[in-house]
Design an enzyme around this catalytic site. Structure first.
Site, PDB file in Angstrom:
ATOM      1  N   THR A  48       8.041  26.494   7.038  1.00 39.61           N
ATOM      2  CA  THR A  48       6.715  25.998   6.674  1.00 39.61           C
ATOM      3  C   THR A  48       5.649  26.957   7.183  1.00 39.61           C
ATOM      4  N   GLU A  73      12.550  12.583   0.865  1.00 34.40           N
ATOM      5  CA  GLU A  73      11.457  12.011   0.071  1.00 34.40           C
ATOM      6  C   GLU A  73      10.106  12.589   0.498  1.00 34.40           C
ATOM      7  N   LYS A 105       5.131  29.769   4.920  1.00 33.82           N
ATOM      8  CA  LYS A 105       4.254  29.439   3.803  1.00 33.82           C
ATOM      9  C   LYS A 105       2.795  29.547   4.206  1.00 33.82           C
ATOM     10  N   TYR A 129       9.497  15.440   1.640  1.00 34.93           N
ATOM     11  CA  TYR A 129       9.374  16.803   1.115  1.00 34.93           C
ATOM     12  C   TYR A 129       9.259  16.801  -0.402  1.00 34.93           C
ATOM     13  N   SER A 131      13.754   5.901 -13.159  1.00 34.78           N
ATOM     14  CA  SER A 131      12.724   6.746 -13.744  1.00 34.78           C
ATOM     15  C   SER A 131      12.684   8.119 -13.077  1.00 34.78           C
ATOM     16  N   SER A 132      12.691   8.140 -11.753  1.00 28.64           N
ATOM     17  CA  SER A 132      12.598   9.422 -11.056  1.00 28.64           C
ATOM     18  C   SER A 132      13.805  10.296 -11.332  1.00 28.64           C
ATOM     19  N   TRP A 171       7.230  -0.433   4.405  1.00 25.60           N
ATOM     20  CA  TRP A 171       7.799   0.252   3.236  1.00 25.60           C
ATOM     21  C   TRP A 171       9.214   0.723   3.528  1.00 25.60           C
ATOM     22  N   SER A 188       0.064  27.469  -4.042  1.00 26.17           N
ATOM     23  CA  SER A 188       0.466  28.849  -4.256  1.00 26.17           C
ATOM     24  C   SER A 188       0.011  29.379  -5.612  1.00 26.17           C
ATOM     25  N   HIS A 233      15.150  11.835  12.938  1.00 27.43           N
ATOM     26  CA  HIS A 233      13.961  11.967  13.791  1.00 27.43           C
ATOM     27  C   HIS A 233      13.025  10.763  13.622  1.00 27.43           C
ATOM     28  N   HIS A 234      13.321   9.918  12.645  1.00 26.45           N
ATOM     29  CA  HIS A 234      12.568   8.668  12.536  1.00 26.45           C
ATOM     30  C   HIS A 234      13.176   7.586  13.414  1.00 26.45           C
ATOM     31  N   ARG A 264       1.403   0.726  15.438  1.00 27.89           N
ATOM     32  CA  ARG A 264       1.077   0.599  14.024  1.00 27.89           C
ATOM     33  C   ARG A 264       1.499  -0.781  13.521  1.00 27.89           C
ATOM     34  N   HIS A 288      13.618  11.077   4.480  1.00 28.92           N
ATOM     35  CA  HIS A 288      13.054  12.349   4.884  1.00 28.92           C
ATOM     36  C   HIS A 288      12.954  13.332   3.733  1.00 28.92           C
ATOM     37  N   ASP A 305       8.753  22.383 -25.151  1.00 32.18           N
ATOM     38  CA  ASP A 305       8.557  21.025 -24.626  1.00 32.18           C
ATOM     39  C   ASP A 305       9.528  20.855 -23.476  1.00 32.18           C
ATOM     40  N   HIS A 327       0.841  -1.203   0.000  1.00 30.31           N
ATOM     41  CA  HIS A 327       0.000   0.000   0.000  1.00 30.31           C
ATOM     42  C   HIS A 327       0.873   1.249   0.000  1.00 30.31           C
TER      43      HIS A 327
HETATM   44  C1  HEA Z   1       0.497   9.075  -0.355  1.00 33.69           C
HETATM   45  C2  HEA Z   1       0.486   8.101   0.393  1.00 33.69           C
HETATM   46  C3  HEA Z   1      -0.670   7.433   1.059  1.00 33.69           C
HETATM   47  C4  HEA Z   1      -2.026   7.508   0.796  1.00 33.69           C
HETATM   48  C5  HEA Z   1      -2.731   8.312  -0.292  1.00 33.69           C
HETATM   49  C6  HEA Z   1      -2.672   6.663   1.753  1.00 33.69           C
HETATM   50  C7  HEA Z   1      -4.045   6.476   1.828  1.00 33.69           C
HETATM   51  C8  HEA Z   1      -4.681   5.676   2.765  1.00 33.69           C
HETATM   52  N1  HEA Z   1      -4.066   4.928   3.751  1.00 33.69           N
HETATM   53 FE1  HEA Z   1      -2.074   4.734   4.044  1.00 33.69          FE
HETATM   54  N2  HEA Z   1      -0.069   4.557   4.352  1.00 33.69           N
HETATM   55  C9  HEA Z   1       0.910   5.246   3.707  1.00 33.69           C
HETATM   56  C10 HEA Z   1       0.735   6.177   2.691  1.00 33.69           C
HETATM   57  C11 HEA Z   1      -0.503   6.526   2.157  1.00 33.69           C
HETATM   58  N3  HEA Z   1      -1.722   6.073   2.563  1.00 33.69           N
HETATM   59  C12 HEA Z   1       2.186   4.888   4.231  1.00 33.69           C
HETATM   60  C13 HEA Z   1       3.532   5.452   3.791  1.00 33.69           C
HETATM   61  C14 HEA Z   1       1.963   3.940   5.230  1.00 33.69           C
HETATM   62  C15 HEA Z   1       2.990   3.243   6.118  1.00 33.69           C
HETATM   63  C16 HEA Z   1       3.211   1.852   5.675  1.00 33.69           C
HETATM   64  C17 HEA Z   1       4.105   1.104   6.569  1.00 33.69           C
HETATM   65  O1  HEA Z   1       3.850   1.071   7.777  1.00 33.69           O
HETATM   66  O2  HEA Z   1       5.087   0.530   6.078  1.00 33.69           O
HETATM   67  C18 HEA Z   1       0.522   3.772   5.287  1.00 33.69           C
HETATM   68  C19 HEA Z   1      -0.118   2.939   6.195  1.00 33.69           C
HETATM   69  C20 HEA Z   1      -1.495   2.915   6.383  1.00 33.69           C
HETATM   70  C21 HEA Z   1      -2.127   2.305   7.490  1.00 33.69           C
HETATM   71  C22 HEA Z   1      -1.434   1.646   8.667  1.00 33.69           C
HETATM   72  C23 HEA Z   1      -1.232   0.232   8.392  1.00 33.69           C
HETATM   73  C24 HEA Z   1      -0.495  -0.414   9.496  1.00 33.69           C
HETATM   74  O3  HEA Z   1       0.235   0.241  10.238  1.00 33.69           O
HETATM   75  O4  HEA Z   1      -0.659  -1.629   9.614  1.00 33.69           O
HETATM   76  C25 HEA Z   1      -3.485   2.450   7.312  1.00 33.69           C
HETATM   77  C26 HEA Z   1      -4.519   1.966   8.237  1.00 33.69           C
HETATM   78  O5  HEA Z   1      -5.545   2.472   8.318  1.00 33.69           O
HETATM   79  C27 HEA Z   1      -3.664   3.165   6.087  1.00 33.69           C
HETATM   80  C28 HEA Z   1      -4.884   3.502   5.553  1.00 33.69           C
HETATM   81  C29 HEA Z   1      -5.043   4.319   4.441  1.00 33.69           C
HETATM   82  C30 HEA Z   1      -6.346   4.636   3.890  1.00 33.69           C
HETATM   83  C31 HEA Z   1      -7.651   4.103   4.358  1.00 33.69           C
HETATM   84  C32 HEA Z   1      -6.107   5.497   2.855  1.00 33.69           C
HETATM   85  C33 HEA Z   1      -7.188   6.155   2.025  1.00 33.69           C
HETATM   86  O6  HEA Z   1      -6.978   7.548   2.009  1.00 33.69           O
HETATM   87  C34 HEA Z   1      -7.252   5.632   0.657  1.00 33.69           C
HETATM   88  C35 HEA Z   1      -8.362   6.315  -0.105  1.00 33.69           C
HETATM   89  C36 HEA Z   1      -7.779   7.097  -1.192  1.00 33.69           C
HETATM   90  C37 HEA Z   1      -7.860   6.731  -2.458  1.00 33.69           C
HETATM   91  C38 HEA Z   1      -8.571   5.535  -2.904  1.00 33.69           C
HETATM   92  C39 HEA Z   1      -7.148   7.495  -3.505  1.00 33.69           C
HETATM   93  C40 HEA Z   1      -7.864   8.742  -3.952  1.00 33.69           C
HETATM   94  C41 HEA Z   1      -7.203   9.185  -5.177  1.00 33.69           C
HETATM   95  C42 HEA Z   1      -7.771   9.886  -6.144  1.00 33.69           C
HETATM   96  C43 HEA Z   1      -9.139  10.406  -6.056  1.00 33.69           C
HETATM   97  C44 HEA Z   1      -6.956  10.092  -7.362  1.00 33.69           C
HETATM   98  C45 HEA Z   1      -6.614  11.504  -7.711  1.00 33.69           C
HETATM   99  C46 HEA Z   1      -5.440  11.510  -8.582  1.00 33.69           C
HETATM  100  C47 HEA Z   1      -5.399  11.849  -9.856  1.00 33.69           C
HETATM  101  C48 HEA Z   1      -6.518  12.339 -10.649  1.00 33.69           C
HETATM  102  C49 HEA Z   1      -4.110  11.737 -10.589  1.00 33.69           C
HETATM  103  N4  HEA Z   1      -2.437   3.442   5.547  1.00 33.69           N
HETATM  104  C1  HEA Z   2       4.444  14.844   2.876  1.00 32.11           C
HETATM  105  C2  HEA Z   2       4.941  14.197   3.822  1.00 32.11           C
HETATM  106  C3  HEA Z   2       5.394  14.708   5.161  1.00 32.11           C
HETATM  107  C4  HEA Z   2       5.582  15.989   5.625  1.00 32.11           C
HETATM  108  C5  HEA Z   2       5.394  17.291   4.898  1.00 32.11           C
HETATM  109  C6  HEA Z   2       6.040  15.855   6.986  1.00 32.11           C
HETATM  110  C7  HEA Z   2       6.352  16.934   7.787  1.00 32.11           C
HETATM  111  C8  HEA Z   2       6.912  16.840   9.041  1.00 32.11           C
HETATM  112  N1  HEA Z   2       7.150  15.682   9.739  1.00 32.11           N
HETATM  113 FE1  HEA Z   2       6.672  13.806   9.131  1.00 32.11          FE
HETATM  114  N2  HEA Z   2       6.460  11.936   8.420  1.00 32.11           N
HETATM  115  C9  HEA Z   2       6.015  11.578   7.176  1.00 32.11           C
HETATM  116  C10 HEA Z   2       5.656  12.431   6.160  1.00 32.11           C
HETATM  117  C11 HEA Z   2       5.732  13.820   6.246  1.00 32.11           C
HETATM  118  N3  HEA Z   2       6.109  14.542   7.330  1.00 32.11           N
HETATM  119  C12 HEA Z   2       5.946  10.152   7.046  1.00 32.11           C
HETATM  120  C13 HEA Z   2       5.502   9.378   5.817  1.00 32.11           C
HETATM  121  C14 HEA Z   2       6.365   9.638   8.272  1.00 32.11           C
HETATM  122  C15 HEA Z   2       6.422   8.182   8.724  1.00 32.11           C
HETATM  123  C16 HEA Z   2       7.344   7.323   7.993  1.00 32.11           C
HETATM  124  C17 HEA Z   2       7.255   5.918   8.498  1.00 32.11           C
HETATM  125  O1  HEA Z   2       7.763   5.656   9.604  1.00 32.11           O
HETATM  126  O2  HEA Z   2       6.647   5.077   7.808  1.00 32.11           O
HETATM  127  C18 HEA Z   2       6.698  10.787   9.101  1.00 32.11           C
HETATM  128  C19 HEA Z   2       7.190  10.670  10.389  1.00 32.11           C
HETATM  129  C20 HEA Z   2       7.668  11.737  11.120  1.00 32.11           C
HETATM  130  C21 HEA Z   2       8.431  11.609  12.325  1.00 32.11           C
HETATM  131  C22 HEA Z   2       8.867  10.296  12.959  1.00 32.11           C
HETATM  132  C23 HEA Z   2       7.854   9.820  13.905  1.00 32.11           C
HETATM  133  C24 HEA Z   2       8.180   8.491  14.453  1.00 32.11           C
HETATM  134  O3  HEA Z   2       8.222   7.512  13.698  1.00 32.11           O
HETATM  135  O4  HEA Z   2       8.377   8.420  15.662  1.00 32.11           O
HETATM  136  C25 HEA Z   2       8.707  12.878  12.756  1.00 32.11           C
HETATM  137  C26 HEA Z   2       9.481  13.197  13.967  1.00 32.11           C
HETATM  138  O5  HEA Z   2      10.009  14.213  14.133  1.00 32.11           O
HETATM  139  C27 HEA Z   2       8.120  13.792  11.801  1.00 32.11           C
HETATM  140  C28 HEA Z   2       8.191  15.175  11.886  1.00 32.11           C
HETATM  141  C29 HEA Z   2       7.740  16.037  10.902  1.00 32.11           C
HETATM  142  C30 HEA Z   2       7.859  17.481  10.992  1.00 32.11           C
HETATM  143  C31 HEA Z   2       8.439  18.273  12.132  1.00 32.11           C
HETATM  144  C32 HEA Z   2       7.351  17.969   9.820  1.00 32.11           C
HETATM  145  C33 HEA Z   2       7.304  19.440   9.429  1.00 32.11           C
HETATM  146  O6  HEA Z   2       7.729  19.617   8.119  1.00 32.11           O
HETATM  147  C34 HEA Z   2       5.946  20.033   9.610  1.00 32.11           C
HETATM  148  C35 HEA Z   2       6.006  21.543   9.565  1.00 32.11           C
HETATM  149  C36 HEA Z   2       4.663  22.184   9.538  1.00 32.11           C
HETATM  150  C37 HEA Z   2       4.044  22.805  10.569  1.00 32.11           C
HETATM  151  C38 HEA Z   2       4.636  22.837  11.931  1.00 32.11           C
HETATM  152  C39 HEA Z   2       2.687  23.414  10.392  1.00 32.11           C
HETATM  153  C40 HEA Z   2       2.656  24.818   9.849  1.00 32.11           C
HETATM  154  C41 HEA Z   2       3.423  25.796  10.621  1.00 32.11           C
HETATM  155  C42 HEA Z   2       2.925  26.871  11.261  1.00 32.11           C
HETATM  156  C43 HEA Z   2       1.493  27.230  11.230  1.00 32.11           C
HETATM  157  C44 HEA Z   2       3.914  27.759  11.922  1.00 32.11           C
HETATM  158  C45 HEA Z   2       3.875  27.885  13.394  1.00 32.11           C
HETATM  159  C46 HEA Z   2       3.996  26.605  14.078  1.00 32.11           C
HETATM  160  C47 HEA Z   2       4.716  26.365  15.178  1.00 32.11           C
HETATM  161  C48 HEA Z   2       5.762  27.244  15.712  1.00 32.11           C
HETATM  162  C49 HEA Z   2       4.433  25.113  15.940  1.00 32.11           C
HETATM  163  N4  HEA Z   2       7.490  13.074  10.822  1.00 32.11           N
HETATM  164 CU   LIG Z   3      10.977  12.760   8.359  1.00 37.44          CU
END
Ligand code: HEA
Ligand code: HEA
Ligand SMILES: [Cu+2]
Ligand code: CUA
Lengths: 337, 290, 541
Positions: C333, C260, C336, C262, C174-175, C147, C273, C307-308, C455, C258, C111, C82
């Site tokens: 952030t 990734e 923004k 962003y 590809s990326s 993952w 924007s 931080h992970h 989880r 990480h 292009d 997933h």
């Molecule tokens: C972008 C990334 C993404 C997205 C979209 C989602 C979407 C969803 N995720 Fe997922 N999820 C992850 C990234 C994402 N997740 C990751 C990284 C993990 C961690 C895995 C790990 O532990 O290893 C995770 C794990 C995770 C868990 C925890 C599993 C576990 O710990 O055992 C669960 C449980 O509820 C969950 C649920 C869902 C559900 C119900 C949605 C629903 O939102 C799904 C419904 C949404 C859709 C069906 C898609 C809608 C899309 C469109 C409408 C298309 C638009 C696009 C175009 C036109 C181009 N996800």
């Molecule tokens: C698009 C993806 C995305 C983005 C943008 C972020 C953004 C951030 N993430 Fe997240 N993160 C994930 C995707 C993302 N993360 C995923 C996928 C995981 C789990 C991976 C896995 O284990 O499977 C994860 C896990 C993760 C962890 C690890 C948790 C754990 O496993 O124990 C942490 C810990 O620091 C973290 C921190 C943050 C922080 C500080 C930001 C910051 O960038 C957020 C900054 C934004 C704000 C704070 C809000 C706006 C700000 C304001 C309004 C200003 C004023 C605010 C203050 C002064 C408070 N993230």
């Molecule tokens: Cu991170």
């Protein structure tokens, strides 16, 4: 101010902690923070309202000291150790910081959406800069962040110190059970060690399509489905306990929420951590690092007993394991820290 | 902006079948490799078929580009695109090596000392590996792969360093010759570069044979063997590719494809060669000397 | 207006204004950025559906305590695949598709810089995912170690390991090629007068994202290569018995991982924007600050990875450093977020579908950012880590962040792509439905995490049953949304009203100076840029 001086970072030693009432009562370190937070918040009317809410919430939860998660539970619990209270405090600080910033930001957005709509005849201004505002909203968040990082730093420094423990427990993760060894207690090796795995009732119930009702798995009144083991880890209260944690196969993570931390169990590597449990009770947790198919089925149960009871228990275990213990050579003192 | 200069139209090619061929090639290669590793009988041949398709793709694709270039379809802006493409590709390669260098540094600075009981690792050493003393080279507390010896830096590796450095010089001379229009000099020095690349590979092969046959130094020799062979191996793979590219360029020079001021293909290969060279210097320092 | 943009074509081509004939020529051998953009978007849509279906399995199993539907091992496969499908097959290709379509249009380029390579970048993707998804049918099944692929667990998988790793290599290739193309296009193909600091923010965010991609995808490739050799060639990078360290994998993985995350959010910032100024009819507030904030986020993203790993047993100094660095990201952030709100302030707003998604993005992404900040506080993360609190965090930033912005972008630019308007009524319905169910789905996961639910578990204690039920109901609601979106867009394509050239009253930028639908080839000659065509033309604003 030194990090340790932050009221929250807890400078009370093991001796005093043990005798302290745990719930509701006397001033503990966490209360110190609460008072400070209250003071700073109480200057405004909303501040007062918020602090009142905070107080009620905090008191309620800190008294609930439950050993199992509750249905519909919303928040973290403050647990039964200083570390757990620290985690809870740190959590509540940032939570409220975020809530307040959220209210401001989303409030402004809501106001804008309501006020500046075309349908209400709003005419768009054409400015797109305001240096003063931009500086303010860069600097203020920095200050807020420093204020959050400060106490967290103090807590971490305190928690990193595993020296001077009364009891050292070696925890080894296996797919999918835990092994506990009581390496030394009050300076002496104990020779006690055992495996601990999911209790058989949960195990039967959790089989795919078992048809058994998870709600029916109980210990007394507690619904312990997947949170019970055949043989719990027994620990003394009021004593500093050091854990040395490792794994025999893949990575696991040893976590009992009431103790306030989790630490990974890495194969061929030792991680250490410590705890000081203030209150007798049964505390339940789970493996917290994906470790294969039965990752969800390797719970942890800690039974904390007052020192006297613990000593008794340990003696009984030693007696049972006597032949084995006799052959075990006394271990040299482990490095501290 | 570089738009003007005569041909102000940016050349956008028609559809091309080469990317599709490349995709099929890559797919076949990868599926083949995975099956090979899983000991499925058709994996190995499939892998080589895939590689062959990829080579065919490159032949055809680059052929198209060369033809277009010779026909004069490309303006300066197109040339810049190619240059940027190559530069960023090399950057991505640098980051690929960075992962392996990172592993080497991590092992040497953290994991091995920790296992030996330094600092953060005191308890690990005390409880799990009390008889293990940190050292480099090492095959770890488990003494994986049995005891081994290492390749001394000041023998063949030094020679290989000199070979690569020299090849960096010869290719630069060839480049100057190309720009100055000295065809013979160009061919000789570019040819020398190819030869030096080949020589390097020969010595490296010797070194590997020596390591496996006589020193018991293998991929399985703990983290030392792992980092040693992965770093030098991937580098060697890049030298191989670079040498092939140089060879191709040599033939293109022979055919007179390049002019004094239009020879991006040559430069791209030269950049690549320098990159391979620099990586080797890092390797020589951190894998062999230190 | 601005017919110069699309009209003329070069002398050495005969078919510049005609689409290539036949399926193969049009789609398989194509070098056209618009067609390739379309391919990417269609591919991403399909992947979102597949990934969504898998999350459906996850949520169905988690609806009630006890195992009702799948074996735990299969559950882990679903979780792992997933995530891989959603991230590498959904979000990333969708953004590359948007970039392909819009970057040349927004900077006045004919292009992409390297059109043939562009084709190759795309076509590798479906094959990469064929390889990955095939593993579901192998004996031993798909990868099931999460993952994040942590060894030693990930190495216990059967024959899937090699396939998954090679699939990741293909995605990486590809990326990287896609990113190289985007950088070369932006740096080299801007029309005269389109200075760097006049570029639309979507272009800016993609420029920086492309840099991140080239910097970290190879590191992932290296990490999985080491996994491969540890499994098949006796190396011991991640085995402490040989002097390596399983934690080392985590460092290398998160050095990629990480940035990734962003990579998945910066283009989203760009999209938002673009949309907010259009519907606020007011120039973007603090354009330059937005650019610098994006760059700062990208820079910081390289120094926060651990931080992970707060609970893997890092030395104290490491914990502190990574905590501070992570918290810093809140500052740019925040800039923004505040700038988006300021753009809305004293605007003249309307709330067409793209604007609704953009506003939804700002609010819900910020909530996800807040929980991110909470996770950064190490003593608290000792409790949060590997619980559903983390799951809630990243779905807020990924689903209501990245995915919302993709949906917003599709609605926003759809009329430009197709020349057809979609139904506002149904677009809004799609939005409100999603808002309700996505919050039902993910908000309770905060509570579950705080209450102590780990989880990656297929079954749980009965105390967690209630919120899990709510969450699953939310998930089933969400699973309808791709169907809605498909029908809305299909209907628009068939029966939609004709779109005007500018489409939205407040829209600015070169893409709105070409007809709708945008002709197959645009800007074959660089356009003459007039100040009023630029979204950020006049720095004195
Ligand atoms: C972008 C990334 C993404 C997205 C979209 C989602 C979407 C969803 N995720 Fe997922 N999820 C992850 C990234 C994402 N997740 C990751 C990284 C993990 C961690 C895995 C790990 O532990 O290893 C995770 C794990 C995770 C868990 C925890 C599993 C576990 O710990 O055992 C669960 C449980 O509820 C969950 C649920 C869902 C559900 C119900 C949605 C629903 O939102 C799904 C419904 C949404 C859709 C069906 C898609 C809608 C899309 C469109 C409408 C298309 C638009 C696009 C175009 C036109 C181009 N996800
Ligand atoms: C698009 C993806 C995305 C983005 C943008 C972020 C953004 C951030 N993430 Fe997240 N993160 C994930 C995707 C993302 N993360 C995923 C996928 C995981 C789990 C991976 C896995 O284990 O499977 C994860 C896990 C993760 C962890 C690890 C948790 C754990 O496993 O124990 C942490 C810990 O620091 C973290 C921190 C943050 C922080 C500080 C930001 C910051 O960038 C957020 C900054 C934004 C704000 C704070 C809000 C706006 C700000 C304001 C309004 C200003 C004023 C605010 C203050 C002064 C408070 N993230
Ligand atoms: Cu991170
Ligand atoms: Cu052991 Cu998870």
């Amino acid at each position: 101010m030194a990090f340790g001086a932050w009221p929250d970072a807890g400078s009370t030693g093991p001796q005093t902690v043990a005798s302290r009432p745990v719930c509701g009562g006397g001033p503990n370190d966490w209360d110190g923070f609460r008072v400070m937070a209250m003071k700073s918040l109480a200057t405004t009317r909303t501040g007062r309202a918020v602090s009142a809410a905070l107080l009620t919430l905090a008191v309620n939860i800190s008294c609930a000291a439950s050993t199992l998660p509750a249905r519909w539970q919303l928040n973290m619990t403050p647990g039964v150790t200083q570390t757990a209270r620290n985690a809870y405090t740190a959590h509540m600080i940032v939570l409220w910081v975020c809530v307040i910033i959220g209210i401001i930001v989303f409030g402004a957005m809501a106001y804008a959406m309501f006020k500046f709509r075309k349908s209400k005849g709003a005419v768009a201004a054409q400015w797109s800069h305001n240096t003063k505002a931009e500086v303010i909203w860069t600097v203020i968040p920095i200050l807020i962040l420093v204020a959050c990082a400060w106490p967290a730093t103090g807590m971490l420094i305190k928690q990193a110190d595993t020296s001077n423990a009364t009891l050292t427990i070696k925890v080894t993760g296996y797919q999918w059970k835990w092994r506990y060894e009581y390496l030394d207690y009050e300076g002496k090796p104990t020779g006690v060690g055992f495996m601990s795995k999911l209790d058989s009732e949960s195990d039967k119930t959790r089989q795919l399509k078992s048809g058994l009702d998870p709600h029916a798995v109980k210990v007394g009144n507690d619904a312990t489905y997947l949170l019970n083991v055949d043989k719990p880890l027994v620990l003394p209260t009021g004593a500093k306990i050091r854990f040395v944690i490792t794994s025999d196969d893949v990575i696991h993570s040893w976590w009992v929420p009431a103790l306030g931390w989790k630490v990974d169990a890495n194969p061929n590597i030792i991680n250490d951590a410590w705890t000081l449990i203030e209150q007798p009770g049964t505390y339940r947790g789970q493996c917290a690092e994906l470790c294969g198919q039965d990752h969800g089925f390797m719970p942890i149960v800690v039974e904390a007993k007052p020192k006297a009871e613990f000593d008794q228990w340990l003696a009984a275990q030693q007696a049972a394991a006597a032949p084995a213990a006799a052959t075990a050579a006394p271990a040299p003192a482990a490095p501290q820290g | 902006m570089a738009a003007a200069e005569g041909k102000h139209i940016y050349y956008v090619p028609h559809g091309s079948k080469w990317p599709a061929v490349g995709t099929i090639g890559l797919f076949t290669t990868m599926i083949g490799a995975a099956n090979w590793l899983n000991e499925v009988s058709w994996g190995k041949p499939a892998f080589f078929v895939g590689v062959a398709i990829l080579l065919f793709m490159m032949w055809g694709w680059f052929g198209d580009v060369i033809r277009e270039s010779i026909k004069g379809f490309y303006n300066a802006q197109v040339d810049t695109s190619f240059r940027m493409g190559m530069m960023w590709f090399i950057f991505s390669e640098i980051m690929f090596f960075a992962a392996f260098f990172g592993a080497l540094f991590y092992a040497r600075m953290y994991s091995v000392p920790w296992l030996g009981g330094e600092g953060h690792g005191a308890l690990t050493n005390f409880y799990l590996h009390p008889e293990y003393a940190a050292a480099w080279p090492t095959n770890g507390p488990g003494a994986l792969g049995g005891s081994f010896q290492t390749i001394p830096a000041w023998g063949v590796p030094l020679l290989n360093t000199l070979i690569l450095l020299t090849s960096g010089v010869t290719i630069t001379i060839a480049h100057h010759a190309l720009r100055a229009g000295h065809r013979l000099q160009l061919l000789v020095f570019l040819g020398l570069t190819v030869a030096l690349g080949g020589l390097f590979l020969f010595f490296q092969a010797e070194e590997y044979i020596e390591a496996y046959k006589h020193l018991n130094l293998t991929l399985g020799s703990g983290v030392y063997g792992s980092t040693f062979f992965m770093l030098t191996g991937f580098h060697g793979l890049h030298v191989t590719l670079g040498t092939i590219m140089l060879l191709v360029i040599w033939f293109r020079c022979l055919k007179g494809h390049f002019t004094k001021d239009n020879h991006f293909g040559f430069e791209a290969v030269a950049w690549y060669w320098h990159f391979v060279d620099v990586v080797w210097l890092g390797l020589f320092m951190f894998v062999y000397v230190l | 207006m601005a017919t110069h943009a699309a009209g003329h074509h070069a002398d050495h081509h005969d078919d510049h204004d005609h689409k290539p004939q036949g399926f193969w020529n049009r789609w398989v051998f194509t070098t056209n950025h618009k067609d390739i953009g379309t391919l990417y978007l269609v591919f991403a849509f399909i992947m979102f559906c597949i990934g969504g279906a898998m999350s459906g399995v996850i949520r169905a199993e988690l609806m009630k305590p006890g195992l009702q539907l799948v074996e735990p091992y299969f559950f882990n496969q679903m979780t792992t695949v997933h995530a891989l499908v959603m991230i590498f097959g959904g979000v990333m290709p969708a953004f590359v598709g948007l970039g392909n379509w819009m970057i040349p249009l927004q900077i006045g380029a004919p292009d992409m810089a390297l059109p043939r390579m562009n084709n190759w970048s795309f076509w590798i993707m479906p094959f990469a995912f064929t390889v990955l998804l095939c593993t579901l049918f192998l004996p031993g099944g798909a990868p099931a170690g999460g993952w994040t692929l942590y060894p030693p667990l990930s190495l216990q998988g059967g024959s899937s390991v090699a396939f998954a790793i090679f699939a990741i290599h293909m995605m990486g290739i590809s990326s990287i090629m896609g990113a190289i193309n985007i950088i070369a296009t932006i740096l080299n193909m801007r029309a005269p007068g389109m200075d760097l600091l006049k570029m639309p923010l979507f272009v800016w965010t993609w420029l920086i994202t492309a840099f991140l991609l080239i910097a970290v995808m190879p590191v992932l490739a290296g990490a999985v290569t080491m996994l491969l050799t540890d499994k098949f060639f006796h190396t011991s990078f991640f085995d402490a018995a040989g002097g390596g360290d399983p934690v080392m994998f985590q460092h290398i993985f998160w050095f990629f991982g990480h940035p990734e995350v962003y990579i998945m959010i910066l283009p989203a910032f760009g999209v938002v924007s673009e949309i907010i100024p259009t519907f606020a009819r007011k120039p973007l507030f603090g354009y330059q600050a937005m650019v610098y904030a994006t760059a700062s986020i990208a820079f910081l993203s390289f120094i926060v990875w651990a931080h992970h790993m707060f609970v893997v047993g890092m030395p104290l100094g490491g914990e502190l450093f990574f905590m501070y660095a992570t918290m810093m990201i809140a500052v740019p952030t925040g800039v923004k977020v505040f700038n988006w709100v300021s753009t809305m302030w004293k605007g003249s707003m309307t709330f067409e579908t793209p604007m609704l998604w953009a506003i939804g993005f700002v609010i819900l992404f910020t909530i996800g950012g807040f929980s991110g900040l909470m996770l950064a506080i190490v003593p608290a993360d000792f409790q949060y880590h590997d619980t559903y609190f983390v799951v809630a965090h990243f779905h807020y930033v990924l689903v209501t962040g990245a995915l919302f912005s993709i949906i917003a972008a599709v609605y926003y630019w759809w009329p430009k792509w197709t020349g057809k308007m979609y139904s506002e009524k149904w677009g809004k319905f799609h939005f409100w439905w999603t808002i309700v169910f996505v919050n039902l789905l993910f908000f309770p996961q905060h509570f579950l995490g705080l209450a102590g639910m780990p989880r990656r578990i297929p079954d749980y204690n009965v105390a967690f049953a209630d919120w899990n039920m709510v969450s699953s109901i939310g998930a089933f609601g969400m699973l309808c949304t791709p169907v809605f979106m498909f029908l809305i867009l299909w209907h628009s394509k068939k029966h939609g009203a004709t779109a005007t050239q500018q489409v939205w009253e407040g829209a600015h930028g070169l893409e709105w100076t070409v007809p709708s639908p945008a002709p197959h080839h645009t800007f074959t000659e660089p356009p003459l840029i007039r100040a009023q065509d630029l979204a950020h033309g006049d720095p004195t604003h």
